[in-house]
Scaffold this motif. Structure first.
Motif, PDB file in Angstrom:
ATOM      1  N   ASP A   1       1.667 -25.067 -92.996  1.00  0.00           N
ATOM      2  CA  ASP A   1       0.420 -25.501 -92.358  1.00  0.00           C
ATOM      3  C   ASP A   1      -0.783 -24.783 -92.976  1.00  0.00           C
ATOM      4  OD1 ASP A   1      -1.255 -26.799 -90.589  1.00  0.00           O
ATOM      5  OD2 ASP A   1      -1.011 -25.308 -89.014  1.00  0.00           O
ATOM      6  N   GLY A   2      -1.754 -25.559 -93.423  1.00  0.00           N
ATOM      7  CA  GLY A   2      -2.972 -25.002 -93.986  1.00  0.00           C
ATOM      8  C   GLY A   2      -2.883 -24.595 -95.445  1.00  0.00           C
ATOM      9  N   THR A   3      -1.747 -24.843 -96.087  1.00  0.00           N
ATOM     10  CA  THR A   3      -1.596 -24.481 -97.502  1.00  0.00           C
ATOM     11  C   THR A   3      -1.685 -25.725 -98.377  1.00  0.00           C
ATOM     12  OG1 THR A   3       0.826 -24.723 -97.545  1.00  0.00           O
ATOM     13  CG2 THR A   3      -0.064 -22.593 -96.833  1.00  0.00           C
ATOM     14  N   VAL A   4      -1.876 -25.499 -99.671  1.00  0.00           N
ATOM     15  CA  VAL A   4      -1.839 -26.576-100.657  1.00  0.00           C
ATOM     16  C   VAL A   4      -0.482 -26.522-101.359  1.00  0.00           C
ATOM     17  CG1 VAL A   4      -2.877 -27.549-102.727  1.00  0.00           C
ATOM     18  CG2 VAL A   4      -4.332 -26.452-101.003  1.00  0.00           C
ATOM     19  N   VAL A   5       0.222 -27.642-101.338  1.00  0.00           N
ATOM     20  CA  VAL A   5       1.542 -27.723-101.979  1.00  0.00           C
ATOM     21  C   VAL A   5       1.506 -28.872-102.977  1.00  0.00           C
ATOM     22  CG1 VAL A   5       4.018 -28.035-101.648  1.00  0.00           C
ATOM     23  CG2 VAL A   5       2.681 -26.812 -99.921  1.00  0.00           C
ATOM     24  N   ALA A   6       1.983 -28.609-104.180  1.00  0.00           N
ATOM     25  CA  ALA A   6       2.042 -29.637-105.217  1.00  0.00           C
ATOM     26  C   ALA A   6       3.446 -30.226-105.279  1.00  0.00           C
ATOM     27  CB  ALA A   6       1.657 -29.048-106.573  1.00  0.00           C
ATOM     28  N   VAL A   7       3.525 -31.524-105.530  1.00  0.00           N
ATOM     29  CA  VAL A   7       4.803 -32.221-105.660  1.00  0.00           C
ATOM     30  C   VAL A   7       4.842 -32.888-107.027  1.00  0.00           C
ATOM     31  CG1 VAL A   7       6.254 -34.092-104.783  1.00  0.00           C
ATOM     32  CG2 VAL A   7       5.039 -32.594-103.175  1.00  0.00           C
ATOM     33  N   LEU A   8       5.892 -32.587-107.796  1.00  0.00           N
ATOM     34  CA  LEU A   8       6.085 -33.166-109.130  1.00  0.00           C
ATOM     35  C   LEU A   8       7.263 -34.131-109.088  1.00  0.00           C
ATOM     36  CD1 LEU A   8       5.602 -33.268-112.211  1.00  0.00           C
ATOM     37  CD2 LEU A   8       7.168 -31.305-112.394  1.00  0.00           C
ATOM     38  N   GLY A   9       6.998 -35.384-109.475  1.00  0.00           N
ATOM     39  CA  GLY A   9       8.043 -36.407-109.432  1.00  0.00           C
ATOM     40  C   GLY A   9       7.963 -37.170-108.125  1.00  0.00           C
ATOM     41  N   LEU A  10       7.696 -38.480-108.213  1.00  0.00           N
ATOM     42  CA  LEU A  10       7.405 -39.264-107.010  1.00  0.00           C
ATOM     43  C   LEU A  10       8.407 -40.381-106.815  1.00  0.00           C
ATOM     44  CD1 LEU A  10       3.532 -39.321-107.421  1.00  0.00           C
ATOM     45  CD2 LEU A  10       4.868 -37.947-105.803  1.00  0.00           C
ATOM     46  N   GLY A  11       9.682 -40.077-107.083  1.00  0.00           N
ATOM     47  CA  GLY A  11      10.749 -41.001-106.749  1.00  0.00           C
ATOM     48  C   GLY A  11      11.099 -40.888-105.280  1.00  0.00           C
ATOM     49  N   ARG A  12      12.336 -41.263-104.940  1.00  0.00           N
ATOM     50  CA  ARG A  12      12.760 -41.268-103.541  1.00  0.00           C
ATOM     51  C   ARG A  12      12.598 -39.905-102.876  1.00  0.00           C
ATOM     52  NH1 ARG A  12      17.972 -40.222-101.194  1.00  0.00           N
ATOM     53  NH2 ARG A  12      18.714 -39.808-103.292  1.00  0.00           N
ATOM     54  N   SER A  13      13.134 -38.854-103.501  1.00  0.00           N
ATOM     55  CA  SER A  13      13.074 -37.537-102.867  1.00  0.00           C
ATOM     56  C   SER A  13      11.670 -36.948-102.935  1.00  0.00           C
ATOM     57  CB  SER A  13      14.073 -36.585-103.522  1.00  0.00           C
ATOM     58  OG  SER A  13      13.743 -36.334-104.873  1.00  0.00           O
ATOM     59  N   GLY A  14      10.925 -37.216-104.020  1.00  0.00           N
ATOM     60  CA  GLY A  14       9.593 -36.654-104.156  1.00  0.00           C
ATOM     61  C   GLY A  14       8.616 -37.187-103.133  1.00  0.00           C
ATOM     62  N   LEU A  15       8.604 -38.501-102.940  1.00  0.00           N
ATOM     63  CA  LEU A  15       7.699 -39.081-101.939  1.00  0.00           C
ATOM     64  C   LEU A  15       8.080 -38.637-100.535  1.00  0.00           C
ATOM     65  CD1 LEU A  15       6.794 -42.758-102.935  1.00  0.00           C
ATOM     66  CD2 LEU A  15       5.238 -40.854-102.445  1.00  0.00           C
ATOM     67  N   ALA A  16       9.385 -38.565-100.245  1.00  0.00           N
ATOM     68  CA  ALA A  16       9.820 -38.100 -98.931  1.00  0.00           C
ATOM     69  C   ALA A  16       9.370 -36.664 -98.696  1.00  0.00           C
ATOM     70  CB  ALA A  16      11.333 -38.217 -98.805  1.00  0.00           C
ATOM     71  N   ALA A  17       9.456 -35.829 -99.740  1.00  0.00           N
ATOM     72  CA  ALA A  17       8.998 -34.446 -99.616  1.00  0.00           C
ATOM     73  C   ALA A  17       7.502 -34.386 -99.368  1.00  0.00           C
ATOM     74  CB  ALA A  17       9.366 -33.662-100.877  1.00  0.00           C
ATOM     75  N   ALA A  18       6.739 -35.206-100.079  1.00  0.00           N
ATOM     76  CA  ALA A  18       5.286 -35.215 -99.888  1.00  0.00           C
ATOM     77  C   ALA A  18       4.928 -35.592 -98.452  1.00  0.00           C
ATOM     78  CB  ALA A  18       4.649 -36.184-100.879  1.00  0.00           C
TER      79      ALA A  18
ATOM     80  N   ARG B   1       1.291 -45.593-106.260  1.00  0.00           N
ATOM     81  CA  ARG B   1       1.937 -45.709-104.943  1.00  0.00           C
ATOM     82  C   ARG B   1       1.595 -44.512-104.064  1.00  0.00           C
ATOM     83  NH1 ARG B   1       6.287 -47.718-108.094  1.00  0.00           N
ATOM     84  NH2 ARG B   1       7.259 -45.640-108.137  1.00  0.00           N
ATOM     85  N   ALA B   2       1.616 -43.330-104.655  1.00  0.00           N
ATOM     86  CA  ALA B   2       1.299 -42.138-103.879  1.00  0.00           C
ATOM     87  C   ALA B   2      -0.161 -42.120-103.443  1.00  0.00           C
ATOM     88  CB  ALA B   2       1.613 -40.893-104.709  1.00  0.00           C
ATOM     89  N   GLU B   3      -1.040 -42.533-104.340  1.00  0.00           N
ATOM     90  CA  GLU B   3      -2.464 -42.569-104.002  1.00  0.00           C
ATOM     91  C   GLU B   3      -2.727 -43.565-102.891  1.00  0.00           C
ATOM     92  OE1 GLU B   3      -6.396 -41.850-106.673  1.00  0.00           O
ATOM     93  OE2 GLU B   3      -5.037 -43.435-107.348  1.00  0.00           O
ATOM     94  N   ALA B   4      -1.968 -44.670-102.882  1.00  0.00           N
ATOM     95  CA  ALA B   4      -2.119 -45.664-101.818  1.00  0.00           C
ATOM     96  C   ALA B   4      -1.706 -45.109-100.458  1.00  0.00           C
ATOM     97  CB  ALA B   4      -1.290 -46.904-102.150  1.00  0.00           C
ATOM     98  N   GLU B   5      -0.865 -44.090-100.465  1.00  0.00           N
ATOM     99  CA  GLU B   5      -0.468 -43.443 -99.209  1.00  0.00           C
ATOM    100  C   GLU B   5      -1.399 -42.297 -98.834  1.00  0.00           C
ATOM    101  OE1 GLU B   5       3.549 -42.462 -98.345  1.00  0.00           O
ATOM    102  OE2 GLU B   5       4.386 -44.001 -99.678  1.00  0.00           O
ATOM    103  N   GLY B   6      -2.450 -42.115 -99.603  1.00  0.00           N
ATOM    104  CA  GLY B   6      -3.439 -41.112 -99.249  1.00  0.00           C
ATOM    105  C   GLY B   6      -3.245 -39.751 -99.872  1.00  0.00           C
ATOM    106  N   PHE B   7      -2.323 -39.616-100.827  1.00  0.00           N
ATOM    107  CA  PHE B   7      -2.106 -38.330-101.472  1.00  0.00           C
ATOM    108  C   PHE B   7      -3.075 -38.153-102.648  1.00  0.00           C
ATOM    109  CE2 PHE B   7       2.148 -39.231 -99.664  1.00  0.00           C
ATOM    110  CZ  PHE B   7       2.243 -38.112 -98.835  1.00  0.00           C
ATOM    111  N   GLU B   8      -3.520 -36.923-102.848  1.00  0.00           N
ATOM    112  CA  GLU B   8      -4.390 -36.612-103.981  1.00  0.00           C
ATOM    113  C   GLU B   8      -3.556 -36.501-105.251  1.00  0.00           C
ATOM    114  OE1 GLU B   8      -6.842 -32.828-105.819  1.00  0.00           O
ATOM    115  OE2 GLU B   8      -6.720 -32.992-103.620  1.00  0.00           O
TER     116      GLU B   8
END
Length: 467
Positions: A8-25, A47-54
């Motif tokens: 909570d309140g931190t910035v976390v980066a996610v690399l790779g936006l397949g099934r597990s990556g998007l679920a993690a995001a 796809r990720a940007e459409a879900e509101g991710f930077e």
């Protein structure tokens, strides 16, 4: 969804936006993190940007200045043969690197104190059989009326499942790619099926590959370990985990008889036997269970039996679940029988050891094989070649593959359609037309599932013409 804890309140980066990556995001955002993402594929970024991710290019200078952690997808190398540029940048910046498995284990038990019966996590790893073993455990538990979910390297992403309820069980299939990087690994029951050469470039050899598997047992100290001891690595691991011969926190499984004062489950000549403290407590005839053909599936049954016994199920409950198990797609999947010929799809047999087990499961085989060859060569297939009436070789490396099958008649077919057509034309009553490639699929297919689906479609097309 399981909301990730401690972000909570931190910035976390996610690399790779397949099934597990998007679920993690999504799970990180649910836990209160600001999530920034990157994938080399523009469509995945869209796809990720459409879900509101930077979307943030994570190799630029300063891109990790405000990032507390990088979460990477399992297929992205972080050490060997060379780190992905984004991960290399994170390592240089001193940013911790984790994966969705680590996030799951640090988050899933957050509310366990409120349950009368705390949920359990069963984690399954190994070279071969882990998908079937995981699915079999899930099936047996479900048939016995236990609340159970299946995730990880099979089914849903681990953070995409529902939080387990009172007395619930989560069964995870974990690959070496997942266990080698996870910063938290704390299953209640951990299963090691077997070890054979695979992914050696990713792990810089067998030592690194075994070390990645071993982390599941060494990092979190599971309450009970189920260890396949047919190979020396399994015997070594069981020895390290037990305090003595009678230590029943370790259940040894094998495809040969085991003796001594410990807890053993083994399958010999098609019969599963459970021994504890020097006496037999249960046995099952596995030979007529259609969803579990061959000695390799009997080993899977032993692992599932031991895991379910660890969770309190009785022998009759487990036996009923074994008998109703239909098997998994692309894993010794019986797809048709016509004119006395059986057709079996084992597209998941992507390495030599798993293909050998498939060959040994049947007496006379028209073998569809080949693909993108892995390190180590094909010498390990030799014990199964006497079961092969003829090999029909596909893939860009078909000629090289065929040369690695000394003593076996082989025909270069290149395409699946041609291989199936030729194998079906040659097959005689009592024979099996088997797809067990002993190679990766990526020279012709996106994955082994697509390869298996093509095999099924080709078989059905020819059968339809014959009919």
């Amino acid at each position: 969804m399981i909301a990730v804890q401690g972000v909570d309140g931190t910035v976390v980066a996610v690399l790779g936006l397949g099934r597990s990556g998007l679920a993690a995001a999504r799970a990180l955002r649910e836990g209160g993190a600001k999530v920034v993402v990157w994938d080399d594929t523009p469509a995945a970024r869209d796809r990720a940007e459409a879900e509101g991710f930077e979307v943030r290019a994570l190799t630029r200078d300063g891109s990790f200045d405000d990032v507390a952690c990088l979460v990477t997808s399992p297929g992205i190398p972080h050490l060997y043969p060379a780190p992905n540029p984004v991960i290399a940048h994170a390592l240089q910046a001193g940013v911790p690197v984790d994966n969705d498995i680590g996030l799951f284990f640090r988050s899933v038990g957050a509310e366990y104190d409120s349950f009368d019966t705390p949920p359990k996590v069963v984690a399954v790893t190994g070279s071969n059989g882990k998908s079937t073993t995981s699915a079999l455990i899930h099936h047996v538990l479900t048939q016995a009326g236990r609340q159970c979910q299946l995730a990880g390297n099979i089914g849903r992403g681990v953070l995409d499942i529902d939080p387990p309820g009172d007395g619930g069980v989560v069964v995870l299939e974990l690959s070496s790619y997942q266990t080698e990087l996870s910063r938290a690994l704390t299953p209640d029951v951990a299963v090691f099926t077997n070890l054979s050469p695979d992914h050696l470039d990713r792990h810089a050899g067998m030592g690194g590959y075994f070390a990645a598997k071993r982390r599941l047992f060494a990092e979190g100290g599971p309450d009970r370990c189920v260890i396949g001891v047919d190979e020396v690595e399994g015997r070594f691991l069981a020895n390290q985990l037990s305090e003595g011969r009678g230590d029943d926190r370790v259940i040894r499984i094998a495809t040969a008889k085991l003796t001594g004062p410990g807890w053993y489950v083994f399958a010999r000549k098609g019969f599963l036997a459970e021994w504890r403290k020097g006496r037999q407590v249960a046995s099952v005839d596995l030979r007529e269970i259609p969803g579990l053909p061959g000695a390799h599936n009997h080993q899977n049954a032993c692992a599932a039996w031991a895991a379910c016994r660890s969770l309190g199920l009785g022998p009759r409950e487990i036996e009923a679940g074994l008998r109703s198990f239909a098997g998994l797609p692309h894993r010794s999947q019986r797809i048709a029988e016509a004119g006395g010929v059986v057709y079996v799809n084992d597209s998941k047999a992507t390495n030599v050891d798993s293909a050998l087990k498939a060959l040994l499961a049947f007496d006379r085989i028209r073998w569809v094989c080949g693909g993108l060859m892995k390190d180590g060569g094909l010498d390990g297939l030799a014990p199964g070649l006497s079961h092969v009436a003829k090999a029909y070789v596909i893939g860009r490396e078909a000629e090289t593959f065929a040369l690695g099958l000394p003593g076996a008649e082989a025909e270069i077919c290149t395409t699946m359609a041609e291989a199936v057509r030729r194998a079906m034309a040659d097959a005689q009553p009592g024979e099996v037309v088997l797809l067990a490639p002993a190679a990766a699929s990526f020279d012709q297919y996106d994955n082994f599932e697509k390869r298996g689906e093509d095999f099924i479609a080709c078989v059905q097309a020819v059968l339809g013409q014959v009919g």
